[in-house]
Design a protein around this motif. Sequence first.
Motif, mmCIF file in Angstrom:
data_model
loop_
_atom_site.group_PDB
_atom_site.id
_atom_site.type_symbol
_atom_site.label_atom_id
_atom_site.label_comp_id
_atom_site.label_asym_id
_atom_site.label_seq_id
_atom_site.Cartn_x
_atom_site.Cartn_y
_atom_site.Cartn_z
ATOM 1 N N GLN A 1 0.838 -1.197 0.000
ATOM 2 C CA GLN A 1 0.000 0.000 0.000
ATOM 3 C C GLN A 1 0.876 1.251 0.000
ATOM 4 O O GLN A 1 0.569 2.238 -0.672
ATOM 5 C CB GLN A 1 -0.937 -0.006 1.212
ATOM 6 N N ALA A 2 1.992 1.189 0.736
ATOM 7 C CA ALA A 2 2.924 2.311 0.753
ATOM 8 C C ALA A 2 3.522 2.534 -0.634
ATOM 9 O O ALA A 2 3.731 3.674 -1.060
ATOM 10 C CB ALA A 2 4.031 2.066 1.776
ATOM 11 N N ALA A 3 3.788 1.443 -1.346
ATOM 12 C CA ALA A 3 4.297 1.564 -2.717
ATOM 13 C C ALA A 3 3.225 2.135 -3.641
ATOM 14 O O ALA A 3 3.500 3.004 -4.472
ATOM 15 C CB ALA A 3 4.772 0.209 -3.229
ATOM 16 N N ALA A 4 1.998 1.647 -3.498
ATOM 17 C CA ALA A 4 0.911 2.100 -4.366
ATOM 18 C C ALA A 4 0.602 3.576 -4.175
ATOM 19 O O ALA A 4 0.202 4.258 -5.121
ATOM 20 C CB ALA A 4 -0.341 1.264 -4.104
ATOM 21 N N THR A 5 0.797 4.085 -2.956
ATOM 22 C CA THR A 5 0.488 5.480 -2.658
ATOM 23 C C THR A 5 1.719 6.385 -2.707
ATOM 24 O O THR A 5 1.709 7.497 -2.185
ATOM 25 C CB THR A 5 -0.190 5.597 -1.281
ATOM 26 N N LYS A 6 2.790 5.898 -3.327
ATOM 27 C CA LYS A 6 3.987 6.688 -3.637
ATOM 28 C C LYS A 6 4.800 7.136 -2.422
ATOM 29 O O LYS A 6 5.583 8.069 -2.507
ATOM 30 C CB LYS A 6 3.627 7.916 -4.495
ATOM 31 N N GLN A 7 4.640 6.428 -1.302
ATOM 32 C CA GLN A 7 5.496 6.698 -0.159
ATOM 33 C C GLN A 7 6.866 6.055 -0.346
ATOM 34 O O GLN A 7 7.863 6.532 0.187
ATOM 35 C CB GLN A 7 4.832 6.177 1.114
ATOM 36 N N ILE A 8 6.877 4.958 -1.085
ATOM 37 C CA ILE A 8 8.111 4.268 -1.468
ATOM 38 C C ILE A 8 7.931 3.803 -2.912
ATOM 39 O O ILE A 8 6.842 3.924 -3.467
ATOM 40 C CB ILE A 8 8.405 3.060 -0.544
ATOM 41 N N GLU A 9 8.997 3.293 -3.519
ATOM 42 C CA GLU A 9 8.913 2.902 -4.926
ATOM 43 C C GLU A 9 8.417 1.471 -5.136
ATOM 44 O O GLU A 9 7.810 1.167 -6.154
ATOM 45 C CB GLU A 9 10.275 3.067 -5.608
ATOM 46 N N PHE A 10 8.709 0.569 -4.229
ATOM 47 C CA PHE A 10 8.291 -0.819 -4.392
ATOM 48 C C PHE A 10 7.970 -1.412 -3.030
ATOM 49 O O PHE A 10 8.369 -0.898 -1.983
ATOM 50 C CB PHE A 10 9.380 -1.651 -5.086
ATOM 51 N N GLY A 11 7.236 -2.513 -3.065
ATOM 52 C CA GLY A 11 6.928 -3.220 -1.834
ATOM 53 C C GLY A 11 6.823 -4.698 -2.101
ATOM 54 O O GLY A 11 6.845 -5.143 -3.261
ATOM 55 N N SER A 12 6.682 -5.473 -1.043
ATOM 56 C CA SER A 12 6.564 -6.920 -1.167
ATOM 57 C C SER A 12 5.442 -7.413 -0.270
ATOM 58 O O SER A 12 5.316 -6.972 0.876
ATOM 59 C CB SER A 12 7.871 -7.603 -0.756
ATOM 60 N N ALA A 13 4.637 -8.333 -0.786
ATOM 61 C CA ALA A 13 3.556 -8.916 0.015
ATOM 62 C C ALA A 13 3.153 -10.261 -0.558
ATOM 63 O O ALA A 13 3.522 -10.620 -1.687
ATOM 64 C CB ALA A 13 2.349 -7.982 0.064
ATOM 65 N N PHE A 14 2.366 -10.961 0.218
ATOM 66 C CA PHE A 14 1.732 -12.198 -0.207
ATOM 67 C C PHE A 14 0.922 -11.934 -1.472
ATOM 68 O O PHE A 14 0.266 -10.907 -1.620
ATOM 69 C CB PHE A 14 0.826 -12.673 0.929
ATOM 70 N N ASN A 15 0.951 -12.877 -2.400
ATOM 71 C CA ASN A 15 0.316 -12.660 -3.698
ATOM 72 C C ASN A 15 -1.197 -12.454 -3.619
ATOM 73 O O ASN A 15 -1.772 -11.761 -4.461
ATOM 74 C CB ASN A 15 0.646 -13.826 -4.643
#
Length: 363
Positions: free
Chosen positions: A89-103
Amino acid sequence: MLEYLGTSARRRKLYRAVYALLALCLIAGSAAACGKGDSGATADGRTIIRYQGTTGQVAPFELAADLGYFSKIQLHWEGDTTSGPANIQAAATKQIEFGSAFNGAVVKLAAGGAPITSVLSSYGADDQSFTGYYVRDDSGITSARDLIGKKVGVNTLGAHHEFVTREWLHQQGLSEAEIKQVQLVVLPPVSTEEALRKGQIDVAALSSVFRDTAIARGGLHPLYTDKDLFGQFDYGTFVFRKDYIAAHQDAVRDFVQGTARAIRWAQVTPRDQVVARFTDIITKRGRNENLELLKYYRSTGIPVPGGVIADRELQIWIDWLVRNGELPQGKYKATDLYTNQYNPYANGTYSPTAGPTGEAVAK
């Protein structure tokens, strides 16, 4: 303890509200409301990529940076994440560039309107690293049917532990009405074993150090594991926003190739050398982290060379959400949500049997 007592309809309504809010944030494109936008470049022209880490652990991309596998990007730590869903969610809202989560969480976020793409597998289950769902030896619980009306301790909702538990119950023949009677209780991993032993929950999701130390204390055994469900399997992915990929394709390509090679390095390097490297990385970054977790490192948990994504690793959770009434039939397929085009172990640059620099390794 926060108990998962809502109905399926209430869960769907809550998830839709959360992901709709994220989608509105993305559509609005407001830097003030949704993040700080792109993070710029270094003096020598490298693209700065912001990320969230995990205390006491070394992520594959952090290993890649230390191994010198990046030439066009520089990582910038923005603090630690609280969970996989929060990270993407942080990646999607441009707080960071990428993220990782369960598929499964990746699919739900994409279905909620977030324009994200998975580019590389980030974690999974292999012979040495997996999540087990443990019961007390004296519990009398021996089957999925025994869990009706019982409580399962998980680290967060809408992620790995929930999806795996509900998929296992489904595969064991429970109806959707019966599955709804199995309560999920949110607990921090450090407290889950104690809650199980005190009878506050009936099943505990345990992995890594928490699994190993719990087993060492005795009195517990696994009722099911994620490894039992699908065998060796990649369960999570790294995601970028689609607009970021379009604007910074060279940076994303560099991130993926370097991280894929770092995954492969850890897959083919003896454990003691991996742990020594992780120890050095954590010590050098100077965040006053506990190194004790490293003694429990077993493997990357990623069974596929270089973290190449397979259709089934996303499709299984698309099908799960369709079956659960949370996605319409036919709206999404796995290939809509990921790409392997930047991964050297998928695009023909390296053979799947190659090491991190392209040399052949023993099978």
